[in-house]
Write a protein that holds these residues in place. Sequence first.
Motif, PDB file in Angstrom:
ATOM      1  N   MET A 122       0.795  -1.309  -0.032  1.00 42.16           N
ATOM      2  CA  MET A 122      -0.003   0.106  -0.035  1.00 42.16           C
ATOM      3  C   MET A 122       1.027   1.275  -0.042  1.00 42.16           C
ATOM      4  SD  MET A 122      -3.162   0.920   2.726  1.00 42.16           S
ATOM      5  CE  MET A 122      -1.998   1.724   3.940  1.00 42.16           C
ATOM      6  N   PHE A 123       1.913   1.258   0.902  1.00 41.82           N
ATOM      7  CA  PHE A 123       2.673   2.530   1.042  1.00 41.82           C
ATOM      8  C   PHE A 123       3.742   2.728  -0.069  1.00 41.82           C
ATOM      9  CE2 PHE A 123       1.188   2.564   5.418  1.00 41.82           C
ATOM     10  CZ  PHE A 123       0.315   3.559   5.286  1.00 41.82           C
ATOM     11  N   TRP A 124       4.066   1.559  -0.770  1.00 40.68           N
ATOM     12  CA  TRP A 124       4.936   1.545  -1.949  1.00 40.68           C
ATOM     13  C   TRP A 124       4.236   2.090  -2.984  1.00 40.68           C
ATOM     14  CZ3 TRP A 124       4.482  -0.745  -6.785  1.00 40.68           C
ATOM     15  CH2 TRP A 124       5.740  -0.617  -7.766  1.00 40.68           C
ATOM     16  N   ARG A 125       3.038   1.909  -3.547  1.00 44.83           N
ATOM     17  CA  ARG A 125       2.187   2.319  -4.242  1.00 44.83           C
ATOM     18  C   ARG A 125       1.988   3.862  -4.161  1.00 44.83           C
ATOM     19  NH1 ARG A 125      -3.663   1.203  -3.518  1.00 44.83           N
ATOM     20  NH2 ARG A 125      -3.315   3.068  -2.198  1.00 44.83           N
ATOM     21  N   ASP A 126       1.879   4.178  -2.821  1.00 42.74           N
ATOM     22  CA  ASP A 126       1.641   5.793  -2.722  1.00 42.74           C
ATOM     23  C   ASP A 126       2.860   6.658  -2.785  1.00 42.74           C
ATOM     24  OD1 ASP A 126      -0.931   5.093  -2.100  1.00 42.74           O
ATOM     25  OD2 ASP A 126      -0.973   5.524   0.004  1.00 42.74           O
ATOM     26  N   LYS A 127       4.018   5.791  -2.439  1.00 42.23           N
ATOM     27  CA  LYS A 127       5.462   6.520  -2.588  1.00 42.23           C
ATOM     28  C   LYS A 127       5.700   6.690  -4.023  1.00 42.23           C
ATOM     29  CE  LYS A 127      10.099   6.168  -1.108  1.00 42.23           C
ATOM     30  NZ  LYS A 127      11.144   5.581  -0.403  1.00 42.23           N
ATOM     31  N   ARG A 128       5.236   5.540  -5.025  1.00 46.65           N
ATOM     32  CA  ARG A 128       5.320   5.998  -6.111  1.00 46.65           C
ATOM     33  C   ARG A 128       4.642   6.859  -6.717  1.00 46.65           C
ATOM     34  NH1 ARG A 128       9.242   2.999  -9.119  1.00 46.65           N
ATOM     35  NH2 ARG A 128       7.942   3.300 -10.723  1.00 46.65           N
ATOM     36  N   LEU A 129       3.576   7.039  -6.394  1.00 50.88           N
ATOM     37  CA  LEU A 129       2.614   8.133  -6.979  1.00 50.88           C
ATOM     38  C   LEU A 129       3.242   9.668  -6.663  1.00 50.88           C
ATOM     39  CD1 LEU A 129      -0.671   6.536  -6.206  1.00 50.88           C
ATOM     40  CD2 LEU A 129       0.182   6.802  -8.445  1.00 50.88           C
ATOM     41  N   GLN A 130       3.772   9.689  -5.578  1.00 50.39           N
ATOM     42  CA  GLN A 130       4.185  10.880  -5.230  1.00 50.39           C
ATOM     43  C   GLN A 130       5.561  11.341  -5.742  1.00 50.39           C
ATOM     44  OE1 GLN A 130       4.564  10.876  -0.959  1.00 50.39           O
ATOM     45  NE2 GLN A 130       2.282  10.707  -0.663  1.00 50.39           N
ATOM     46  N   GLU A 131       6.383  10.343  -6.427  1.00 51.89           N
ATOM     47  CA  GLU A 131       7.652  10.457  -6.872  1.00 51.89           C
ATOM     48  C   GLU A 131       7.451  11.457  -8.225  1.00 51.89           C
ATOM     49  OE1 GLU A 131       9.542   6.858  -7.340  1.00 51.89           O
ATOM     50  OE2 GLU A 131      10.074   6.784  -5.443  1.00 51.89           O
TER      51      GLU A 131
END
Length: 138
Positions: A122-131
Amino acid sequence: MPFYEQLKDMRKLKGFTIRELADRSGVSAAYISQMENGNRGVPSPDVLMKLSEGLNTPYTELMKIAGYLDKPEPTAPDGQPAAIGRPRVNLRRFLQENDLIFDGIELTELDKDWIERMLTVMFWRDKRLQEPETDSNG
């Protein structure tokens, strides 16, 4: 409003019968019924802890309505509890180092591993969206 009325309201708001709360919390249905009818005094902090788990309600909230805590929590301008002064908890370490219960069920190491994996995804996906996007041409 007396404790017993607030407890009854909380239980009904969550959609639980007395029996369901008893099963979820480990507190007997007879005791819960007596509390809700005003035939028992305010329960001990230990019983409140069990009820908080059964109701999926913060322990401090039950402690406040029971009269054990009377200092209100600081709030942020948006009305949410303020995080000022609260220690940050490393959730991965918390999962690994504590015996955990969810709805009265003790989590196994495998359960905790699955939770950790789900949070990682879940947080890997969110981190990728913020990059910011980078040009792969170089």
